[in-house]
Scaffold this motif. Sequence first.
Motif, short mmCIF file in Angstrom:
data_model
loop_
_atom_site.label_atom_id
_atom_site.label_comp_id
_atom_site.label_asym_id
_atom_site.label_seq_id
_atom_site.Cartn_x
_atom_site.Cartn_y
_atom_site.Cartn_z
N GLU A 29 -5.25 1.53 -1.39
CA GLU A 29 -4.93 0.11 -1.10
C GLU A 29 -5.86 -0.82 -1.88
O GLU A 29 -5.40 -1.80 -2.47
CB GLU A 29 -5.05 -0.16 0.40
CG GLU A 29 -3.92 0.43 1.20
CD GLU A 29 -4.11 0.30 2.71
OE1 GLU A 29 -5.23 -0.05 3.16
OE2 GLU A 29 -3.14 0.57 3.45
N GLU A 30 -7.15 -0.50 -1.89
CA GLU A 30 -8.12 -1.34 -2.62
C GLU A 30 -7.82 -1.35 -4.12
O GLU A 30 -8.14 -2.31 -4.80
CB GLU A 30 -9.54 -0.82 -2.39
CG GLU A 30 -10.08 -1.08 -1.02
CD GLU A 30 -11.46 -0.46 -0.81
OE1 GLU A 30 -12.13 -0.12 -1.80
OE2 GLU A 30 -11.84 -0.30 0.36
N SER A 31 -7.20 -0.29 -4.60
CA SER A 31 -6.90 -0.18 -6.03
C SER A 31 -5.58 -0.84 -6.41
O SER A 31 -5.21 -0.84 -7.58
CB SER A 31 -6.86 1.30 -6.43
OG SER A 31 -8.11 1.90 -6.16
N GLY A 32 -4.86 -1.38 -5.42
CA GLY A 32 -3.63 -2.10 -5.70
C GLY A 32 -2.41 -1.21 -5.90
O GLY A 32 -1.42 -1.63 -6.49
N ILE A 33 -2.47 0.02 -5.41
CA ILE A 33 -1.33 0.93 -5.54
C ILE A 33 -0.24 0.47 -4.58
O ILE A 33 -0.52 0.05 -3.46
CB ILE A 33 -1.77 2.38 -5.24
CG1 ILE A 33 -2.81 2.82 -6.29
CG2 ILE A 33 -0.59 3.32 -5.19
CD1 ILE A 33 -3.41 4.18 -6.04
N LYS A 138 -0.67 11.22 -9.66
CA LYS A 138 0.38 10.24 -9.40
C LYS A 138 0.24 9.15 -10.46
O LYS A 138 -0.83 8.53 -10.59
CB LYS A 138 0.23 9.65 -7.99
CG LYS A 138 1.27 8.62 -7.65
CD LYS A 138 2.65 9.18 -7.74
CE LYS A 138 3.43 9.13 -6.50
NZ LYS A 138 4.79 9.62 -6.72
N TYR A 139 1.30 8.94 -11.25
CA TYR A 139 1.30 7.84 -12.20
C TYR A 139 1.65 6.57 -11.45
O TYR A 139 2.56 6.56 -10.62
CB TYR A 139 2.28 8.13 -13.36
CG TYR A 139 1.80 9.30 -14.18
CD1 TYR A 139 0.71 9.15 -15.03
CD2 TYR A 139 2.39 10.54 -14.05
CE1 TYR A 139 0.22 10.24 -15.75
CE2 TYR A 139 1.91 11.64 -14.77
CZ TYR A 139 0.83 11.47 -15.63
OH TYR A 139 0.34 12.54 -16.32
N LEU A 140 0.93 5.51 -11.75
CA LEU A 140 0.98 4.33 -10.90
C LEU A 140 1.87 3.22 -11.44
O LEU A 140 1.90 2.95 -12.64
CB LEU A 140 -0.44 3.78 -10.71
CG LEU A 140 -1.44 4.79 -10.15
CD1 LEU A 140 -2.82 4.17 -10.11
CD2 LEU A 140 -1.01 5.26 -8.76
N LYS A 141 2.54 2.60 -10.49
CA LYS A 141 3.26 1.36 -10.75
C LYS A 141 2.46 0.28 -10.04
O LYS A 141 1.83 0.54 -9.02
CB LYS A 141 4.68 1.44 -10.18
CG LYS A 141 5.50 2.60 -10.71
CD LYS A 141 6.88 2.64 -10.09
CE LYS A 141 6.93 3.27 -8.73
NZ LYS A 141 6.86 4.71 -8.65
N LYS A 142 2.50 -0.90 -10.54
CA LYS A 142 1.76 -1.98 -9.92
C LYS A 142 2.36 -2.35 -8.56
O LYS A 142 3.56 -2.25 -8.36
CB LYS A 142 1.72 -3.23 -10.81
CG LYS A 142 0.76 -3.08 -11.94
CD LYS A 142 -0.64 -3.02 -11.40
CE LYS A 142 -1.66 -2.78 -12.49
NZ LYS A 142 -2.95 -2.39 -11.96
N ALA A 143 1.50 -2.78 -7.64
CA ALA A 143 1.95 -3.22 -6.31
C ALA A 143 2.88 -4.41 -6.48
O ALA A 143 2.71 -5.23 -7.38
CB ALA A 143 0.76 -3.58 -5.44
N GLU A 144 3.85 -4.49 -5.58
CA GLU A 144 4.83 -5.57 -5.69
C GLU A 144 4.47 -6.73 -4.82
O GLU A 144 3.78 -6.65 -3.88
CB GLU A 144 6.20 -5.02 -5.32
CG GLU A 144 6.46 -3.79 -6.15
CD GLU A 144 7.90 -3.36 -6.19
OE1 GLU A 144 8.77 -4.07 -5.66
OE2 GLU A 144 8.15 -2.33 -6.78
#
Length: 144
Positions: A29-33, A138-144
């Motif tokens: 959460e802190e990382s913006g996932i 897990k490859y990350l997408k930016k938080a919406e």
Amino acid sequence: MNATTIVIQTPGEMHFLHRIRDFVTGIAEESGINEQDIENIELAVDEACANIIEHGYLPGDPNKNITIRMEIDPARLVLTIIDQGTPFDPRTRMQPDIKKLIATKQDGGLGISLIKHTMDEIDYRQGVNGQNELILTKYLKKAE
């Protein structure tokens, strides 16, 4: 790319799983996932750790620990789950027959499939000291 590495170690017992979940979820959460990726990551880590506790360690094992190393950068999260239990490479596990599991009312058997479904990459190796290392990416997408 800047990567951050954070490590936690807990006893390999079921009543410590919530601490592992809280750790992983909090950092994610802190990382913006985004929320869906966080749920998938949490499910995969929970299943992997429960399998280690249930199948990797014997009840009387003196050093039942689980170490979680999270490496995160803007593009991906790499979780390395380290234990000293019985070696097991989940990549070799065949997909279970879900109809058979339901028909026999068998409990369990889907954890590895869930891990493979929720994470983008899975790797396994035995470390230099004989410990098991399960690497989940897990490859990350930016938080919406």
